[in-house]
Motif scaffolding. Sequence first.
Motif, PDB file in Angstrom:
ATOM      1  N   GLU A   1       0.738  -1.142   0.008  1.00 42.63           N
ATOM      2  CA  GLU A   1       0.020  -0.081   0.032  1.00 42.63           C
ATOM      3  C   GLU A   1       0.832   1.311   0.060  1.00 42.63           C
ATOM      4  O   GLU A   1       0.440   2.298  -0.571  1.00 42.63           O
ATOM      5  CB  GLU A   1      -0.773  -0.065   1.221  1.00 42.63           C
ATOM      6  CG  GLU A   1      -2.064  -0.940   1.018  1.00 42.63           C
ATOM      7  CD  GLU A   1      -3.083  -0.521   1.839  1.00 42.63           C
ATOM      8  OE1 GLU A   1      -2.883  -0.217   3.234  1.00 42.63           O
ATOM      9  OE2 GLU A   1      -4.055  -1.125   1.624  1.00 42.63           O
ATOM     10  N   GLU A   2       1.720   1.207   0.754  1.00 39.15           N
ATOM     11  CA  GLU A   2       2.872   2.372   0.818  1.00 39.15           C
ATOM     12  C   GLU A   2       3.582   2.586  -0.584  1.00 39.15           C
ATOM     13  O   GLU A   2       3.704   3.797  -1.046  1.00 39.15           O
ATOM     14  CB  GLU A   2       3.927   2.165   1.729  1.00 39.15           C
ATOM     15  CG  GLU A   2       4.896   3.433   1.960  1.00 39.15           C
ATOM     16  CD  GLU A   2       5.862   3.210   3.063  1.00 39.15           C
ATOM     17  OE1 GLU A   2       6.913   3.922   2.915  1.00 39.15           O
ATOM     18  OE2 GLU A   2       5.643   2.359   3.839  1.00 39.15           O
TER      19      GLU A   2
ATOM     20  N   GLU B   1       1.270   6.658  -6.692  1.00 38.12           N
ATOM     21  CA  GLU B   1      -0.025   7.460  -7.087  1.00 38.12           C
ATOM     22  C   GLU B   1       0.654   9.123  -7.109  1.00 38.12           C
ATOM     23  O   GLU B   1       0.033   9.679  -7.825  1.00 38.12           O
ATOM     24  CB  GLU B   1      -1.057   7.505  -6.023  1.00 38.12           C
ATOM     25  CG  GLU B   1      -1.972   6.010  -6.091  1.00 38.12           C
ATOM     26  CD  GLU B   1      -2.836   6.059  -5.104  1.00 38.12           C
ATOM     27  OE1 GLU B   1      -3.398   7.104  -4.600  1.00 38.12           O
ATOM     28  OE2 GLU B   1      -2.954   4.871  -4.382  1.00 38.12           O
ATOM     29  N   ARG B   2       1.605   9.383  -6.287  1.00 36.24           N
ATOM     30  CA  ARG B   2       1.981  10.806  -6.686  1.00 36.24           C
ATOM     31  C   ARG B   2       3.154  10.916  -7.278  1.00 36.24           C
ATOM     32  O   ARG B   2       3.208  12.243  -7.873  1.00 36.24           O
ATOM     33  CB  ARG B   2       2.273  11.101  -4.946  1.00 36.24           C
ATOM     34  CG  ARG B   2       1.244  11.289  -4.108  1.00 36.24           C
ATOM     35  CD  ARG B   2       1.434  10.816  -2.716  1.00 36.24           C
ATOM     36  NE  ARG B   2       0.263  11.025  -1.765  1.00 36.24           N
ATOM     37  CZ  ARG B   2      -0.772  10.163  -1.725  1.00 36.24           C
ATOM     38  NH1 ARG B   2      -0.721   9.199  -2.421  1.00 36.24           N
ATOM     39  NH2 ARG B   2      -1.753  10.377  -0.670  1.00 36.24           N
ATOM     40  N   LEU B   3       3.834  10.088  -7.363  1.00 34.77           N
ATOM     41  CA  LEU B   3       4.994  10.428  -8.427  1.00 34.77           C
ATOM     42  C   LEU B   3       4.766  10.270  -9.883  1.00 34.77           C
ATOM     43  O   LEU B   3       5.415  10.799 -10.694  1.00 34.77           O
ATOM     44  CB  LEU B   3       6.185   9.338  -7.865  1.00 34.77           C
ATOM     45  CG  LEU B   3       6.833   9.356  -6.332  1.00 34.77           C
ATOM     46  CD1 LEU B   3       8.045   8.576  -6.310  1.00 34.77           C
ATOM     47  CD2 LEU B   3       7.316  10.902  -6.383  1.00 34.77           C
TER      48      LEU B   3
ATOM     49  N   LEU C   1       9.967   1.146  -8.348  1.00 37.00           N
ATOM     50  CA  LEU C   1       8.721   0.862  -7.689  1.00 37.00           C
ATOM     51  C   LEU C   1       7.968   0.127  -8.556  1.00 37.00           C
ATOM     52  O   LEU C   1       7.427  -0.819  -7.973  1.00 37.00           O
ATOM     53  CB  LEU C   1       7.958   2.398  -7.320  1.00 37.00           C
ATOM     54  CG  LEU C   1       8.583   3.275  -6.238  1.00 37.00           C
ATOM     55  CD1 LEU C   1       8.080   4.548  -6.315  1.00 37.00           C
ATOM     56  CD2 LEU C   1       8.808   2.677  -5.121  1.00 37.00           C
ATOM     57  N   TRP C   2       7.781   0.224  -9.886  1.00 42.25           N
ATOM     58  CA  TRP C   2       7.375  -0.757 -10.851  1.00 42.25           C
ATOM     59  C   TRP C   2       7.739  -2.095 -10.287  1.00 42.25           C
ATOM     60  O   TRP C   2       7.172  -3.274 -10.350  1.00 42.25           O
ATOM     61  CB  TRP C   2       7.567  -0.295 -12.101  1.00 42.25           C
ATOM     62  CG  TRP C   2       6.355   0.447 -12.723  1.00 42.25           C
ATOM     63  CD1 TRP C   2       5.836   1.747 -12.542  1.00 42.25           C
ATOM     64  CD2 TRP C   2       5.185  -0.163 -13.576  1.00 42.25           C
ATOM     65  NE1 TRP C   2       4.843   2.003 -13.234  1.00 42.25           N
ATOM     66  CE2 TRP C   2       4.342   0.812 -13.849  1.00 42.25           C
ATOM     67  CE3 TRP C   2       5.169  -1.385 -14.361  1.00 42.25           C
ATOM     68  CZ2 TRP C   2       3.250   0.904 -14.829  1.00 42.25           C
ATOM     69  CZ3 TRP C   2       4.211  -1.427 -15.186  1.00 42.25           C
ATOM     70  CH2 TRP C   2       3.254  -0.490 -15.350  1.00 42.25           C
ATOM     71  N   ASN C   3       8.915  -2.370 -10.299  1.00 43.76           N
ATOM     72  CA  ASN C   3       9.876  -3.625 -10.368  1.00 43.76           C
ATOM     73  C   ASN C   3       9.356  -4.097  -9.004  1.00 43.76           C
ATOM     74  O   ASN C   3       9.014  -5.250  -8.722  1.00 43.76           O
ATOM     75  CB  ASN C   3      11.503  -3.586 -10.311  1.00 43.76           C
ATOM     76  CG  ASN C   3      11.817  -3.295 -11.530  1.00 43.76           C
ATOM     77  OD1 ASN C   3      11.279  -3.407 -12.628  1.00 43.76           O
ATOM     78  ND2 ASN C   3      12.951  -2.761 -11.799  1.00 43.76           N
TER      79      ASN C   3
ATOM     80  N   THR D   1      -5.719  -0.162  -8.582  1.00 41.03           N
ATOM     81  CA  THR D   1      -4.922  -1.421  -8.381  1.00 41.03           C
ATOM     82  C   THR D   1      -4.795  -1.533  -6.697  1.00 41.03           C
ATOM     83  O   THR D   1      -5.073  -2.547  -6.320  1.00 41.03           O
ATOM     84  CB  THR D   1      -3.854  -0.878  -9.016  1.00 41.03           C
ATOM     85  OG1 THR D   1      -3.713  -1.214 -10.440  1.00 41.03           O
ATOM     86  CG2 THR D   1      -2.804  -2.670  -8.774  1.00 41.03           C
ATOM     87  N   ARG D   2      -4.314  -0.312  -6.121  1.00 37.35           N
ATOM     88  CA  ARG D   2      -3.963  -0.516  -4.818  1.00 37.35           C
ATOM     89  C   ARG D   2      -5.473  -0.724  -3.829  1.00 37.35           C
ATOM     90  O   ARG D   2      -5.298  -1.687  -3.031  1.00 37.35           O
ATOM     91  CB  ARG D   2      -3.579   0.938  -4.078  1.00 37.35           C
ATOM     92  CG  ARG D   2      -3.429   0.830  -2.558  1.00 37.35           C
ATOM     93  CD  ARG D   2      -2.659   2.286  -2.250  1.00 37.35           C
ATOM     94  NE  ARG D   2      -3.457   3.378  -2.372  1.00 37.35           N
ATOM     95  CZ  ARG D   2      -4.570   3.907  -1.889  1.00 37.35           C
ATOM     96  NH1 ARG D   2      -5.034   3.153  -0.660  1.00 37.35           N
ATOM     97  NH2 ARG D   2      -5.186   4.882  -2.273  1.00 37.35           N
ATOM     98  N   ARG D   3      -6.349  -0.404  -4.133  1.00 38.91           N
ATOM     99  CA  ARG D   3      -7.613  -0.420  -3.594  1.00 38.91           C
ATOM    100  C   ARG D   3      -7.937  -1.975  -3.790  1.00 38.91           C
ATOM    101  O   ARG D   3      -8.446  -2.758  -2.513  1.00 38.91           O
ATOM    102  CB  ARG D   3      -8.667   0.302  -3.934  1.00 38.91           C
ATOM    103  CG  ARG D   3      -8.375   1.673  -3.313  1.00 38.91           C
ATOM    104  CD  ARG D   3      -9.346   2.803  -3.910  1.00 38.91           C
ATOM    105  NE  ARG D   3     -10.637   2.165  -3.459  1.00 38.91           N
ATOM    106  CZ  ARG D   3     -11.270   2.895  -2.421  1.00 38.91           C
ATOM    107  NH1 ARG D   3     -10.704   3.641  -1.384  1.00 38.91           N
ATOM    108  NH2 ARG D   3     -12.628   2.744  -1.970  1.00 38.91           N
ATOM    109  N   LEU D   4      -8.104  -2.627  -4.770  1.00 43.88           N
ATOM    110  CA  LEU D   4      -8.265  -3.918  -5.183  1.00 43.88           C
ATOM    111  C   LEU D   4      -7.504  -4.903  -4.399  1.00 43.88           C
ATOM    112  O   LEU D   4      -7.784  -5.794  -3.665  1.00 43.88           O
ATOM    113  CB  LEU D   4      -8.205  -4.188  -6.656  1.00 43.88           C
ATOM    114  CG  LEU D   4      -8.896  -5.848  -7.129  1.00 43.88           C
ATOM    115  CD1 LEU D   4      -9.565  -5.550  -8.179  1.00 43.88           C
ATOM    116  CD2 LEU D   4      -7.821  -6.733  -6.915  1.00 43.88           C
TER     117      LEU D   4
END
Length: 226
Positions: free
Chosen positions: A87-88, A94-96, A159-161, A212-215
């Motif tokens: 989640e973090e 979401e911000r970057l 972060l994607w990785n 994606t995060r919420r699911l």
Amino acid sequence: MSATDVTAPVARDGNASSRVAAGIRDAIAHGEYPPGSRLRQEEIAERFGASRVPVREALRALEAEGLVTLVANAGAWVSRLTLAECEEVYQTRERLEPLLLRHSAPHLLPEDLDRLEALATAMAATDDVGEFLRLDREFHMLSYSRADTLMLGDLVERLWNTTQPYRRAYTMLADADTRRIMHDEHHLMVVALREGDVEGAERTIEGHIRRTRRLLSRHPEVFSAE
């Protein structure tokens, strides 16, 4: 045997370690090495036809990317996130990522936009999860590719990785309505970028990541130990 056969032995050099790293990265993306799984050097060396030296170099490179965790005198594992950590990371994305898109969008070329549109169409047409994930990564990395930043691009890619295995889980969990919204958002991003509506594209990618995060947050079993 062709020169590109991944089982063919190669010399101990940077090309070998890059090839092994690419193979492991792809295997993680396709779910062959799930989060927390042990990466044994001898098995990897045999699989990719390489010696231990390029395998070790590949694992160190993947550690730098956030895909692999190395423990001294113990071995290597595919990196695992807890639900709170995931989640973090997604909140950070979401911000970057809207910021990175803002840097990139004004410099995207017409051929970039054409490729983005083709990728969005191809994603909507495939039922293969591995193929979708490959296309999806290409889509988003291309949308960011014209950004001239000192560290933001590298940070977003790391972060994607880190979340790569969980993107696969999200895709597997998504129902028909969620998949439709996901594909619509890809097309909306392309339209916004073509029209020079950077703020619209930023809002779309922010919501895209948040969904994606919420699911994933509703499926803690994804983060359970094997």
